[in-house]
Design an enzyme around this catalytic site. Structure first.
Site, PDB file in Angstrom:
ATOM      1  N   CYS A 117       0.834  -1.202   0.000  1.00  0.00           N
ATOM      2  CA  CYS A 117       0.000   0.000   0.000  1.00  0.00           C
ATOM      3  C   CYS A 117       0.870   1.254   0.000  1.00  0.00           C
ATOM      4  O   CYS A 117       0.633   2.189  -0.771  1.00  0.00           O
ATOM      5  CB  CYS A 117      -0.929  -0.030   1.221  1.00  0.00           C
ATOM      6  N   CYS A 118       1.911   1.280   0.845  1.00  0.00           N
ATOM      7  CA  CYS A 118       2.815   2.434   0.873  1.00  0.00           C
ATOM      8  C   CYS A 118       3.536   2.586  -0.461  1.00  0.00           C
ATOM      9  O   CYS A 118       3.782   3.698  -0.922  1.00  0.00           O
ATOM     10  CB  CYS A 118       3.854   2.276   1.991  1.00  0.00           C
ATOM     11  N   CYS A 200      -0.976   8.372   7.466  1.00  0.00           N
ATOM     12  CA  CYS A 200      -2.346   8.078   7.050  1.00  0.00           C
ATOM     13  C   CYS A 200      -3.180   7.655   8.262  1.00  0.00           C
ATOM     14  O   CYS A 200      -2.680   6.987   9.173  1.00  0.00           O
ATOM     15  CB  CYS A 200      -2.340   6.950   6.032  1.00  0.00           C
ATOM     16  N   CYS A 203      -3.264   4.031   9.702  1.00  0.00           N
ATOM     17  CA  CYS A 203      -1.970   3.498  10.151  1.00  0.00           C
ATOM     18  C   CYS A 203      -1.311   4.382  11.198  1.00  0.00           C
ATOM     19  O   CYS A 203      -0.105   4.231  11.459  1.00  0.00           O
ATOM     20  CB  CYS A 203      -1.028   3.339   8.960  1.00  0.00           C
ATOM     21  N   CYS A 226       7.834   3.974   5.786  1.00  0.00           N
ATOM     22  CA  CYS A 226       6.978   3.762   4.624  1.00  0.00           C
ATOM     23  C   CYS A 226       7.771   3.413   3.363  1.00  0.00           C
ATOM     24  O   CYS A 226       7.182   2.998   2.357  1.00  0.00           O
ATOM     25  CB  CYS A 226       6.115   4.986   4.367  1.00  0.00           C
TER      26      CYS A 226
HETATM   27 FE1  SF4 Z   1      -1.359   2.775   2.931  1.00  0.00          FE
HETATM   28 FE2  SF4 Z   1      -1.041   3.033   5.579  1.00  0.00          FE
HETATM   29 FE3  SF4 Z   1       1.041   3.352   3.887  1.00  0.00          FE
HETATM   30 FE4  SF4 Z   1      -0.924   5.174   4.031  1.00  0.00          FE
HETATM   31  S1  SF4 Z   1       0.577   4.632   5.657  1.00  0.00           S
HETATM   32  S2  SF4 Z   1       0.014   4.395   2.168  1.00  0.00           S
HETATM   33  S3  SF4 Z   1      -2.734   3.866   4.327  1.00  0.00           S
HETATM   34  S4  SF4 Z   1      -0.115   1.449   4.311  1.00  0.00           S
END
Ligand code: SF4
Length: 230
Positions: A117-118, A200, A203, A226
């Protein structure tokens, strides 16, 4: 754009020469050396670095990654910073919307595979944007977490072939707080609610007094970064 040959040596030398310098001196050096191919990044926890560059040179590009998962307070900070400072606040967005990501990878990817996701929502979009520059700066500090204890004030970002500037690397939270008070710098309201490091919403949790600033990021999981700061 990759940095020209020899920039790695420039970064390594500056890391030694500028250790112990004030953040404003480090920023001034970077602007002299790399402007207009120099950009500042911000997570909008506060506007300390944005305030500093605004006193040195107007219209510096400031990059904000809008992952689509930010707190409402962070988006409010974006509007406040854009209204107050002359820097060019540029919002970077991932290729996929949240809905498109859900369709392709399934819902709540941040819970199942936060690294992916990151990568999709932060690393790839920032890499694509930074390819226009030869040097970039971030607000990371050594006192934020164990993983950041060895951060240099200037470094060579081998992952991106760029110079990486960390003007606040040696500053403490007290240094930051003093600068904010003296200059009346904008601060994300979540900081006073117990979020010294803001990412985010899915998280990021508030931290207890005495915990590392980044203890609330991906809390309870092995992930600590991240992927933006190699
Ligand atoms: Fe995705 Fe969490 Fe990374 Fe944001 S911090 S990009 S929601 S995994």
């Amino acid at each position: 754009m990759s940095a020209p040959p020899g920039y790695a040596d420039v970064a390594h030398r500056a890391a030694i020469d500028l250790e112990g310098a004030e953040p404003q001196e480090i920023l001034a050096w970077a602007l002299d050396a790399f402007h207009p191919r120099f950009a500042l990044t911000t997570s909008l926890g506060d506007a300390v670095l944005i305030d500093m560059v605004s006193t040195l040179r107007a219209a510096i590009p400031v990059l904000f990654l809008d992952t689509g998962y930010h707190f409402a307070e962070t988006m409010g900070m974006r509007a406040a910073v854009a209204a107050r400072y002359p820097s060019r606040l540029l919002t970077i967005t991932p290729r996929l919307t949240r809905d498109e990501q859900d369709v392709l990878y399934g819902p709540r990817l941040h819970d199942r595979d936060p690294d992916l996701c990151c990568r999709l929502r932060k690393v790839v979009p920032l890499d694509e944007t930074l390819s226009q520059y030869v040097a970039w700066a971030s607000g990371i500090r050594r006192d934020e977490s164990e993983a950041r204890r060895a951060v240099k004030v200037v470094d060579w970002d081998a992952q991106r072939d760029m110079v990486k500037v960390n003007p606040l690397a040696a500053w403490s939270q007290e240094d930051v707080d003093r600068y904010i008070a003296e200059r009346g710098v904008l601060v994300n309201p979540l900081v006073d609610a117990g979020y010294p490091s803001i990412g985010c919403a899915p998280c990021t949790q508030a931290v207890a007094v005495g915990e590392d600033a980044r203890a609330g990021r991906w809390a309870g999981r092995p992930k600590v970064e991240c992927g933006l700061h190699a």
